[in-house]
Design an enzyme around this catalytic site. Sequence first.
Site, short mmCIF file in Angstrom:
data_model
loop_
_atom_site.label_atom_id
_atom_site.label_comp_id
_atom_site.label_asym_id
_atom_site.label_seq_id
_atom_site.Cartn_x
_atom_site.Cartn_y
_atom_site.Cartn_z
N GLY A 74 0.87 -1.37 0.04
CA GLY A 74 0.02 -0.06 0.15
C GLY A 74 0.91 1.13 0.01
N ILE A 76 0.35 5.62 1.28
CA ILE A 76 0.61 6.15 2.57
C ILE A 76 -0.70 6.19 3.41
CG2 ILE A 76 0.12 8.65 1.71
CD1 ILE A 76 2.16 10.04 3.58
N TYR A 78 -2.60 7.34 7.76
CA TYR A 78 -2.37 8.00 8.84
C TYR A 78 -2.89 7.04 10.12
CZ TYR A 78 -3.12 11.10 12.90
OH TYR A 78 -3.41 11.56 13.96
N ALA A 139 -8.62 1.08 6.50
CA ALA A 139 -7.67 0.89 5.59
C ALA A 139 -6.84 -0.81 5.88
CB ALA A 139 -6.49 1.75 5.49
N LEU A 140 -6.33 -1.22 4.92
CA LEU A 140 -5.80 -2.62 4.82
C LEU A 140 -4.26 -2.25 4.31
CD1 LEU A 140 -8.78 -3.25 5.31
CD2 LEU A 140 -7.92 -5.67 4.08
N GLY A 141 -3.52 -3.31 4.98
CA GLY A 141 -1.96 -3.07 4.48
C GLY A 141 -1.48 -4.63 5.31
N GLY A 152 -1.97 -5.44 9.08
CA GLY A 152 -3.26 -5.51 9.40
C GLY A 152 -4.14 -4.52 8.80
N ALA A 154 -6.76 -0.95 9.93
CA ALA A 154 -6.98 0.19 10.79
C ALA A 154 -8.42 0.76 10.51
CB ALA A 154 -5.94 1.32 10.51
N CYS A 170 -3.98 6.35 0.92
CA CYS A 170 -3.66 5.39 0.13
C CYS A 170 -3.42 5.40 -1.21
CB CYS A 170 -4.92 4.35 0.19
SG CYS A 170 -5.39 3.99 2.03
#
Length: 207
Positions: A74, A76, A78, A139-141, A152, A154, A170
């Site tokens: 992914g 960027i 926060y 968000a996932l990463g 994981g 957020a 993202c």
Amino acid sequence: MVERSALLVKRPGRVEYAAAWEAMRAFTATRTPDTLDEIWLVEHPPVYTLGQAGRAEHLLRESDIPLLKTDRGGQITYHGPGQLVAYVLIDLARRGLKVRQLVSIMEQALIDCLAEYGIAAERRAGAPGVYVGEAKIAALGLRVRQGRSYHGLALNVDMDLAPFAWINPCGYEGLVTTQLADFGVHETLDAVGARLIGHLQRLLPLS
């Protein structure tokens, strides 16, 4: 041999991002075929994180918020107080999972969790994460090493969303972010985390 269904949930509370990242890498590097899968529920002080292929130009303005380049996928994103972060430390092979399947499970767990609050959320093809209308709420990463995942998801619960406006979240210019509090939900991170864990446990395959 450990049971495939076994899952240990840890709640370290608020921790520095760098410390959590190092702990995840150490756990993944030293785990054995008998190590239980774990999910860590945490909260971070303000920090921007940039994925492996992330481009620094997606940080639109300077601030006091530190920027860390990590080894997840992914662009960027926060992290800050009031956001629930779940680190998913799973032995994919033991559960018969591919990476895309784990991503789908994480997204579905979020969607089902939000549905309990009366929030209709959805996924988007080619853009991992969970959205409510045009706004991103989670968000996932992930990173997978030797068949084991770390990093994981957020979920924005009740936080200051202003720092998202200082980046292309993202990597998407103009992407709006939202949170549970915007929909009148004012539960603690622990309460939201408990609901989310229930859905992850239900959706993760036993074999």
